[in-house]
Write an enzyme that holds these catalytic residues in place. Sequence first.
Site, PDB file in Angstrom:
ATOM      1  N   ASP A   1       1.322  -1.283   0.127  1.00 19.46           N
ATOM      2  CA  ASP A   1      -0.130   0.262   0.049  1.00 19.46           C
ATOM      3  C   ASP A   1       0.724   1.397   0.104  1.00 19.46           C
ATOM      4  OD1 ASP A   1      -2.466  -1.144   0.045  1.00 19.46           O
ATOM      5  OD2 ASP A   1      -2.563  -0.995   2.474  1.00 19.46           O
TER       6      ASP A   1
ATOM      7  N   TYR B   1       5.797  -8.550   8.322  1.00 16.93           N
ATOM      8  CA  TYR B   1       5.011  -6.489   8.581  1.00 16.93           C
ATOM      9  C   TYR B   1       5.901  -6.840   9.751  1.00 16.93           C
ATOM     10  CZ  TYR B   1       2.903  -6.964   4.673  1.00 16.93           C
ATOM     11  OH  TYR B   1       1.975  -7.976   3.521  1.00 16.93           O
TER      12      TYR B   1
END
Length: 293
Positions: free
Chosen positions: A38, A66
Amino acid sequence: MDGAIVLDKPAGITSHSAVLAARRLLSESRIGHLGTLDPMASGVLVLLVGRATRLARFYRDREKTYEGTIRFGFSTTTYDGDGTPTSLEQLFHPEESAIRSLFQEFLGTHLQEPPPFSAKKVSGVPSYRLARKGKAVRLAAVPVVIRELELLAVEGPLVRFRARVSAGTYIRSLAHEFGQRMGSGAHLAQLRRTAAGEFAESSAVSLDQLEDQIRQGAPPLIPLESLLAEFPAIPLAPAAAARATHGHDVEVECNAERVRLLDESGHLAAIAERVAGYRFHPVVVVNSGSGAD
């Protein structure tokens, strides 16, 4: 120029913009990435360059790792900090014990609904385009696997975490679900991808570093022969290599289902799959002398 580059995408640009920048710097149009990040996220964005783009199909199911921050207190339209609030902000400081219990509940396989602002398509149209027009978007839930969820810190309404998840998992949706479960609303405030499969941030270069290394004549390319190391590398005699690069079956004494076929110079000629016994069929031909793929 063929191989892979592990790019450290900065926050604030799209993955497509990062690819366009790399194409410009490398003067190579055949560049694609392995998994969108993103705009608000930073970190590992793997680029396949030149003939390496033919190998993309083998990377579709790589897990991702992440680190990020979730902000509790209100939800947003996009499930991250770039969206418009969809609930009134409330003062909410979650207890560490409650977050640990919540994380434990989400481990394993469960159905996850992608965010309405995503690249998932509805009747051929990306859902984010419909959402931007104010149209109600409800995407079908898909199975995802949360393999690890580690709590790093709780600081007021902010929760820092590390997650290792299957391909296709939306961390934004996780944050949104956490907010729903806690009854406070929540959104993803910050996200960094630290690994995509075998590609880690320790090998990543920024766009500025990429430009500098290209100017020095040493772009940080991972060569074709080093990719897909989980497939055994099989050196071929010249005659067999010629057959493989023309898409014909070859005999290989190997028990694996897929192999990397190398020519007499040690260069990657093809990726082949077992047909029967020791007979393998090239499913992706990398040799530039052949148009097969």
